[in-house]
Write a protein that holds these residues in place. Sequence first.
Motif, PDB file in Angstrom:
ATOM      1  N   PHE A   1     -29.307 -19.308  12.599  1.00  0.00           N
ATOM      2  CA  PHE A   1     -27.418 -20.109  12.980  1.00  0.00           C
ATOM      3  C   PHE A   1     -27.467 -20.557  11.214  1.00  0.00           C
ATOM      4  N   GLN A   2     -28.510 -21.652  11.095  1.00  0.00           N
ATOM      5  CA  GLN A   2     -28.235 -22.298   9.916  1.00  0.00           C
ATOM      6  C   GLN A   2     -27.783 -21.048   8.199  1.00  0.00           C
ATOM      7  N   GLN A   3     -28.089 -20.543   7.975  1.00  0.00           N
ATOM      8  CA  GLN A   3     -28.383 -19.594   7.496  1.00  0.00           C
ATOM      9  C   GLN A   3     -26.899 -18.852   7.068  1.00  0.00           C
ATOM     10  N   VAL A   4     -26.236 -18.005   8.794  1.00  0.00           N
ATOM     11  CA  VAL A   4     -25.571 -17.452   8.605  1.00  0.00           C
ATOM     12  C   VAL A   4     -24.474 -18.048   8.613  1.00  0.00           C
ATOM     13  N   GLN A   5     -24.171 -18.986   8.969  1.00  0.00           N
ATOM     14  CA  GLN A   5     -23.149 -20.551   9.026  1.00  0.00           C
ATOM     15  C   GLN A   5     -23.234 -20.295   7.218  1.00  0.00           C
ATOM     16  N   GLU A   6     -24.248 -20.736   6.892  1.00  0.00           N
ATOM     17  CA  GLU A   6     -24.400 -20.972   4.926  1.00  0.00           C
ATOM     18  C   GLU A   6     -22.815 -19.797   4.420  1.00  0.00           C
ATOM     19  N   GLU A   7     -23.520 -18.313   4.889  1.00  0.00           N
ATOM     20  CA  GLU A   7     -23.601 -17.152   4.355  1.00  0.00           C
ATOM     21  C   GLU A   7     -20.832 -17.329   4.643  1.00  0.00           C
TER      22      GLU A   7
ATOM     23  N   ASP B   1     -14.127 -16.782  -0.414  1.00  0.00           N
ATOM     24  CA  ASP B   1     -14.500 -15.999  -1.515  1.00  0.00           C
ATOM     25  C   ASP B   1     -14.003 -14.819  -1.745  1.00  0.00           C
ATOM     26  N   ARG B   2     -13.851 -14.201  -0.754  1.00  0.00           N
ATOM     27  CA  ARG B   2     -13.844 -12.690  -0.375  1.00  0.00           C
ATOM     28  C   ARG B   2     -12.014 -12.012  -0.447  1.00  0.00           C
TER      29      ARG B   2
ATOM     30  N   PRO C   1      -7.100 -19.426  -0.047  1.00  0.00           N
ATOM     31  CA  PRO C   1      -6.250 -18.239  -0.106  1.00  0.00           C
ATOM     32  C   PRO C   1      -5.246 -19.333   0.402  1.00  0.00           C
ATOM     33  N   LEU C   2      -5.082 -20.161   1.444  1.00  0.00           N
ATOM     34  CA  LEU C   2      -3.296 -19.682   1.419  1.00  0.00           C
ATOM     35  C   LEU C   2      -2.667 -21.447   0.378  1.00  0.00           C
TER      36      LEU C   2
END
Length: 473
Positions: free
Chosen positions: A416-422, A428-429, A296-297
């Motif tokens: 871990f893995q899926q949480v990090q991927e999110e 994006d938001r 964003p910056l």
Amino acid sequence: AANTAVRNLDAAQTQVRSFLVNPTASEFLSAGAAALRDYVGNTTVVIGQVYREVAQVAVDRTTAPAVAFTRLTLALQGVPQWYRNLSQSLDVIHESFNYDDNFNTATYLDRLRGSFYKNVEDLSEMLGRLDGAISSVTGENLNTQQFLQVVSANGTLQQLVDVVESTARLSTDYSTSVTKLVAAVRTANDFQTRSYTLLRTNQASINTNVDRYTAASSASFYRFLTAADSLLTHLKSTNESFVFRWPLLFSDSVRQKLNMLNQSIDNLTGNLGQRTAAVTQNLANASALFKEGNSPLGYLRGETELYTRVMLDVLDGDNYCATGFVTSFHALPPQVTSLVAACLTEQTNLENQGAAQLISLANNFLRPYVTAVYGRLNICFQQPFHRMTECLDNIVATVDFSDKFFLLDLASQLYFQQVQEELSFCNDRVMQFVQNAGLCESCQMNSNAELRCSNYDCPNLYIHCGKLGPQSR
């Protein structure tokens, strides 16, 4: 009138002295300001000299007319070259001070150049006519009144006055325009400097937060790996101690089952190794995304350059967006930092909780479960000797650790893995937020290619209509 033109040209030159307009925020702003100084400097020198000579001729009662006309002619001869030389400066201004194919500033200055050139052409024409009128009475013994009547008979003298007065008015517009443009350059430079400082400061803050998150995430995952390694060590030592206890009692099916157990341990170890690599890569990706990627910056930095160029568009009408959106725009970098920090804090908390759950699963469920299973196998050794093998066969047939180990593997992927991927979705938001709150969305293009803030138009319209009264409204 000629002196007025000279004073206005000199005033414009004063405005563009390097110590007054010397922007340092960006190369394009600096290049545009340098081109503006060249434009004004050349105009003041060449056009100013022409009208200095005109002003001198208008009051001079001692210099011979031939000498006066010679000086004027020399001054006029430099104008075509001045016109050509200004093209280079205008090209730089055209490139530096434009936005979204909007070239108002360069176009306006080019129009002023053309107007000065046209006035000088008209001046030259009038002086030619005046020269012809003077030549027609050369040698005649005329007094001043008679001479003025001759040169004024066809309106040449009045036309000359009209040309010089129009130049005085044009020089007023010119001086005012340069003053406005110099002020706009200073404002744009201050804005851009402040914006870049905010972007650097907030990017450094984000980088620090990302580094803290990376360290906390690595520590959380390491705590889980330590617990998993302890569990696997316990499983292997328990299995090996059992195998070496009564090896002669084991049937082929029991040995096969125990070998499968070792294979399950090896599979889990391999999966955790892959998980470790994936987690490490996710951390590297997140760090690159928030520090260097499509952040964003980074988007706001692009809008800063656009907004800087918008602020320079002050010569062809009012630009409401340039004056009305600075405070809101400068509030965006801290908001981005706050939003990213909140995401990273939530991410850290989630991973801490995930590590705690995984450690609990390893230590408080799987370890006691395996211990209990092997404890049940010990019951067989209390059987009569000839029943021990049958007992072991019956119990081992019901033992399957693979799904339990798969539970630990799956949980580590989820926690871990899926949480990090999110985490990238947070970027994006936040990006969507700055796009919706930024310059391009808040200041819409109108038919004149001017950016205007949408939230200023309606309030002004309402205020103006309100003043007219109900009937007009």
